[in-house]
Design a protein around this motif. Structure first.
Motif, mmCIF file in Angstrom:
data_model
loop_
_atom_site.group_PDB
_atom_site.id
_atom_site.type_symbol
_atom_site.label_atom_id
_atom_site.label_comp_id
_atom_site.label_asym_id
_atom_site.label_seq_id
_atom_site.Cartn_x
_atom_site.Cartn_y
_atom_site.Cartn_z
ATOM 1 N N PHE A 152 -1.095 4.087 -15.221
ATOM 2 C CA PHE A 152 0.033 3.403 -14.597
ATOM 3 C C PHE A 152 -0.388 2.944 -13.213
ATOM 4 O O PHE A 152 -1.126 3.642 -12.519
ATOM 5 N N SER A 153 0.070 1.761 -12.822
ATOM 6 C CA SER A 153 -0.133 1.330 -11.439
ATOM 7 C C SER A 153 1.118 0.601 -10.990
ATOM 8 O O SER A 153 1.839 0.009 -11.801
ATOM 9 N N GLY A 154 1.378 0.680 -9.704
ATOM 10 C CA GLY A 154 2.559 0.017 -9.184
ATOM 11 C C GLY A 154 2.445 -0.276 -7.704
ATOM 12 O O GLY A 154 1.754 0.438 -6.972
ATOM 13 N N GLU A 155 3.106 -1.347 -7.314
ATOM 14 C CA GLU A 155 3.242 -1.662 -5.898
ATOM 15 C C GLU A 155 4.728 -1.601 -5.592
ATOM 16 O O GLU A 155 5.532 -2.275 -6.248
ATOM 17 N N PHE A 156 5.086 -0.774 -4.631
ATOM 18 C CA PHE A 156 6.471 -0.551 -4.275
ATOM 19 C C PHE A 156 6.716 -1.080 -2.865
ATOM 20 O O PHE A 156 6.005 -0.702 -1.932
ATOM 21 N N ILE A 157 7.708 -1.939 -2.725
ATOM 22 C CA ILE A 157 8.134 -2.399 -1.410
ATOM 23 C C ILE A 157 9.322 -1.511 -1.048
ATOM 24 O O ILE A 157 10.356 -1.533 -1.725
ATOM 25 N N MET A 158 9.146 -0.733 0.008
ATOM 26 C CA MET A 158 10.139 0.258 0.393
ATOM 27 C C MET A 158 10.889 -0.190 1.644
ATOM 28 O O MET A 158 10.260 -0.577 2.634
ATOM 29 N N PHE A 159 12.213 -0.122 1.574
ATOM 30 C CA PHE A 159 13.042 -0.357 2.751
ATOM 31 C C PHE A 159 13.139 0.965 3.498
ATOM 32 O O PHE A 159 13.286 2.017 2.895
ATOM 33 N N ARG A 160 13.043 0.904 4.808
ATOM 34 C CA ARG A 160 13.194 2.100 5.635
ATOM 35 C C ARG A 160 14.033 1.736 6.851
ATOM 36 O O ARG A 160 14.081 0.576 7.253
ATOM 37 N N THR A 161 14.677 2.726 7.442
ATOM 38 C CA THR A 161 15.524 2.441 8.602
ATOM 39 C C THR A 161 14.700 2.252 9.859
ATOM 40 O O THR A 161 15.205 1.770 10.859
ATOM 41 N N ASN A 162 13.436 2.641 9.808
ATOM 42 C CA ASN A 162 12.529 2.495 10.952
ATOM 43 C C ASN A 162 13.018 3.306 12.142
ATOM 44 O O ASN A 162 13.022 2.849 13.267
ATOM 45 N N GLU A 163 13.425 4.547 11.888
ATOM 46 C CA GLU A 163 13.944 5.456 12.911
ATOM 47 C C GLU A 163 12.966 5.627 14.073
ATOM 48 O O GLU A 163 13.356 5.638 15.220
ATOM 49 N N ARG A 164 11.690 5.776 13.759
ATOM 50 C CA ARG A 164 10.709 6.004 14.821
ATOM 51 C C ARG A 164 10.653 4.822 15.785
ATOM 52 O O ARG A 164 10.585 4.994 16.991
ATOM 53 N N GLU A 165 10.689 3.598 15.249
ATOM 54 C CA GLU A 165 10.635 2.408 16.091
ATOM 55 C C GLU A 165 11.897 2.305 16.945
ATOM 56 O O GLU A 165 11.837 1.988 18.130
ATOM 57 N N THR A 166 13.055 2.608 16.355
ATOM 58 C CA THR A 166 14.315 2.567 17.092
ATOM 59 C C THR A 166 14.293 3.580 18.231
ATOM 60 O O THR A 166 14.665 3.262 19.360
#
Length: 172
Positions: A152-166
């Motif tokens: 199996f192989s996959g590419e996942f585009i993940m949404f994140r809140t980017n807490e560290r950047e905030t």
């Protein structure tokens, strides 16, 4: 080394190796791996560890992760003994979520490919790696293997809140 490898190395039965290992209080390979991995694991942030499909044995947030899934009879179709694809996808997807160093991570898009059937009794090792992060999106590649064969192989585009950047911007 596995018990089988040791038995071959010393030309004895697997049972002999297991008895010796038990007598010397040496755990089996999987337990040894788990013990070492627990010392080096980051804590999963985006979901609870119980929600991960498979068992995480390595986790470096925003870098890499590895999980193991032993395919059991409840994971396969009764007629064919072939693992249901959603179990392999769930292992990979939950690993892609677990690797994210944020309180919230959701799958925005997944491009997946099954390359061979997996049978009951086989062990699937999923390896995830972060390929890049832009703003609130992280790309995670997951490859799953049985022995050393890609299944199996996959590419996942993940949404994140980017807490560290905030938080970084708030402190500036």
């Amino acid at each position: 080394m596995t018990d089988e490898d040791l038995a071959d190395q010393f030309s004895v039965s697997i049972q002999t190796i297991r008895l010796d290992r038990l007598e010397l209080a040496i755990p089996e390979l999987r337990e040894r791996i788990k013990g070492v991995a627990k010392k080096q694991l980051d804590d999963v942030k985006a979901l609870s560890p119980e929600e991960v499909i498979g068992e995480i044995i390595d986790l470096q947030l925003d870098e890499r992760a590895i999980s193991i899934l032993d395919v059991r009879i409840e994971h396969v179709f009764a007629r064919t003994g072939i693992a249901r694809g959603h179990h392999l996808f769930a292992q990979a997807n939950s690993l892609a979520v677990a690797i994210i160093n944020d309180e919230l991570a959701l799958t925005q898009k997944a491009t997946i490919r099954f390359t061979r059937q997996v049978q009951a009794g086989e062990r699937v090792i999923a390896k995830a790696s972060v390929k890049g992060t832009e703003k609130e999106r992280t790309t995670v590649e997951v490859k799953s293997y049985v022995d050393k064969e890609l299944v199996f192989s996959g590419e996942f585009i993940m949404f994140r809140t980017n807490e560290r950047e905030t938080k970084r911007r708030e402190t500036e």
